[in-house]
Every structure is written in structure tokens, then in C-alpha cells.
Design a protein around this motif. Structure first.
Motif, mmCIF file in Angstrom:
data_model
loop_
_atom_site.group_PDB
_atom_site.id
_atom_site.type_symbol
_atom_site.label_atom_id
_atom_site.label_comp_id
_atom_site.label_asym_id
_atom_site.label_seq_id
_atom_site.Cartn_x
_atom_site.Cartn_y
_atom_site.Cartn_z
ATOM 1 N N GLN A 298 4.142 -5.905 2.441
ATOM 2 C CA GLN A 298 5.187 -6.814 2.894
ATOM 3 C C GLN A 298 4.750 -8.256 2.639
ATOM 4 O OE1 GLN A 298 5.970 -5.893 7.008
ATOM 5 N NE2 GLN A 298 7.393 -4.239 6.485
ATOM 6 N N GLU B 156 6.357 -12.485 1.802
ATOM 7 C CA GLU B 156 7.503 -13.379 1.899
ATOM 8 C C GLU B 156 8.064 -13.686 0.511
ATOM 9 O OE1 GLU B 156 6.267 -16.822 3.991
ATOM 10 O OE2 GLU B 156 5.893 -15.764 5.891
ATOM 11 N N SER C 48 8.727 -16.511 -0.849
ATOM 12 C CA SER C 48 8.020 -17.602 -1.516
ATOM 13 C C SER C 48 6.780 -17.093 -2.246
ATOM 14 C CB SER C 48 7.614 -18.676 -0.499
ATOM 15 O OG SER C 48 6.776 -18.117 0.520
ATOM 16 N N GLU C 49 6.114 -16.088 -1.649
ATOM 17 C CA GLU C 49 4.923 -15.512 -2.278
ATOM 18 C C GLU C 49 5.318 -14.715 -3.520
ATOM 19 O OE1 GLU C 49 0.883 -13.041 -0.944
ATOM 20 O OE2 GLU C 49 2.610 -13.189 0.410
#
Length: 261
Positions: A109, A111, A113-114
């Protein structure tokens, strides 16, 4: 006659006159760039991806400028995918299988942005490393022989992964990574020799690294999958090498080659 010979010799580029030295310089410059970037990132306590970003962004810019000014995009494999014969697309299917097997490890999991960061990061790595190892090095050494071009580019690609030892990775995983890089580098080099198109290789490299970065990172739990991929790549290299022996291909100077010499 001798005058014409001298003119042809003088017209040759440095890479044509000294292909081995050219390859050594390319690899040395890459090592120096990554080492200096790593030292800077360590001093400044930057992220683990910082050395690659710091070194590869200027390298990518230099490559793009060189290809453009020298009009070498096509020569180094940046060609339309339509240039690949329809019958040869089957040779890329094992690469798709490798991606599927890696994806079987699952994903962690993260984000959005990552995800966006890794998309840009892995595309940069794919462009730079394929341009250097399957673009520059393979094409520089190809006039000497297919075997020299494939083995040298693969070995150098594997050697760069020795740097993983410095990042704290255990010795067993590093050995697996080096063998993996050697086999994968050999397969990609053979594909480059076969179709002289680097775009599928960059796409694979990009997707391969992206899946690994966003996937589960517990390597010990997936040792069986890693060994299966190694076996697949070994068989893949043998298949590609045998296919080159059977099929006449256009050489670097437009001449046919019937075997890996």
C-alpha cells in the motif's frame, strides 16, 4: 589506393577506432557519476534514490543532446515499433512472462504521490541504462562480433549491481541480483541485436523496475519465484541465441549475419 584508405580511416569516429576503450570510458564515467552522487547524498543525508536521480538526470540530458546533435536516435535503436517484423514479436513474450511472475509477489500500500514518483524514477532508469548498455555499448562492440557485444554489455550491466553490496544488502541476495542482471542483460542485448529497436527494452525495463518498487519487498519469502525467473531467463537466452544462429539478420553495416561469432 593508400590515400583513399587513409581518408576512410581518418573519417572513422573514436568509437569505431577504439571500441574497447570507448566502452571502458563509458562504464568508468557512469561509475564515477554514481559514486560521486552517492557520496554527496550520504553527506547531505538524502534519500536512497537520490544518487540515481542526481547522476542519471544529467546523463539522460547528455544522451538526448548527443542523439539529437549527431542524429543518432535511429542508429541507437529509437525506431518505430512497426520496424519490428510481426513474426518477431513472439520473442518478447518471455519478458511479459517475467513481469507477470514478478507481479505475483503482490503490491504494498502506497500513496498516489509515491506512485507518481516511481513512475518518473523508473522511466529515467530505463532510458539511461538501456541507452548505455543496449544502445551505446552493444552498437559500439557489434562490429567486432555479436558475441563480444552481448557478453560485454551483459557483464558490465551485472557489475553495476555489485554496488548493491554497499547499500547493506546481504551477500546471497546480491549474488542472485548479479546473476539475474547478467541473464536479463544477455536477453535484452540479444533482442537488440535481432531487431535493433530499443523501445520495447526501455518499456520492459521501466515496467520491471516499477513493479519491483511498488511490490512487496520481502525477498526471502519469494525465493522460489526468483529462482523460477532465473530459470526462465536462462532458457530465454539460449532460445534467442539459437534463433540468431538460424536467421539471417542485417548487420551493423547492412550485411547479413547467420551466426553469433
Amino acid at each position: 589506393m593508400s590515400t583513399q584508405t587513409n581518408k576512410k580511416s581518418s573519417a572513422k569516429s573514436f568509437t569505431e577506432k577504439r571500441p574497447v576503450l570507448a566502452v571502458v570510458l563509458i562504464e568508468a564515467l557512469l561509475f564515477i557519476a554514481v559514486f560521486m552522487a552517492g557520496a554527496y547524498a550520504t553527506i547531505k543525508e538524502l534519500s536512497v534514490s537520490a544518487p540515481i536521480l542526481i547522476s542519471y538526470i544529467p546523463i539522460a540530458a547528455v544522451l538526448a543532446i548527443y542523439y539529437t546533435l549527431k542524429r543518432k536516435w535511429g542508429f541507437y535503436g529509437f525506431r518505430s515499433l512497426s520496424s519490428i517484423p510481426k513474426g518477431d514479436w513472439g520473442y518478447y513474450l518471455p519478458l511479459l512472462a517475467v513481469l507477470v511472475i514478478i507481479a505475483l509477489k503482490g503490491f504494498r500500500q502506497i500513496e498516489a504521490s509515491e506512485v507518481l514518483f516511481y513512475l518518473g524514477f523508473t522511466l529515467l532508469v530505463g532510458f539511461v541504462e538501456e541507452s548505455i548498455y543496449r544502445g551505446l555499448i552493444v552498437n559500439i562492440l557489434r562490429p567486432k562480433s555479436v558475441r563480444t557485444a552481448v557478453i560485454t554489455s551483459s557483464v558490465l550491466f551485472g557489475v553495476t549491481h555489485v554496488l548493491s553490496v554497499l547499500s547493506g544488502q546481504d551477500a546471497f541476495q546480491t549474488v542472485l541480483q548479479i546473476v539475474y542482471a547478467l541473464l536479463l542483460g544477455g536477453a535484452l542485448a540479444l533482442l537488440m541485436i535481432r531487431n535493433r529497436n530499443i523501445l520495447p527494452l526501455i518499456l520492459f525495463h521501466f515496467l520491471h523496475n516499477f513493479i519491483q518498487y511498488v511490490g512487496n519487498d520481502n525477498s526471502d519469502a519469494y525465493l522460489g519465484i526468483d529462482l523460477a525467473i532465473l530459470a526462465l531467463l536462462a532458457a530465454y537466452c539460449v532460445w534467442l541465441a539459437l534463433s540468431l544462429r538460424r536467421t539471417p539478420l542485417p548487420g551493423a553495416a547492412g550485411q547479413g549475419i547467420n551466426s553469433i561469432q
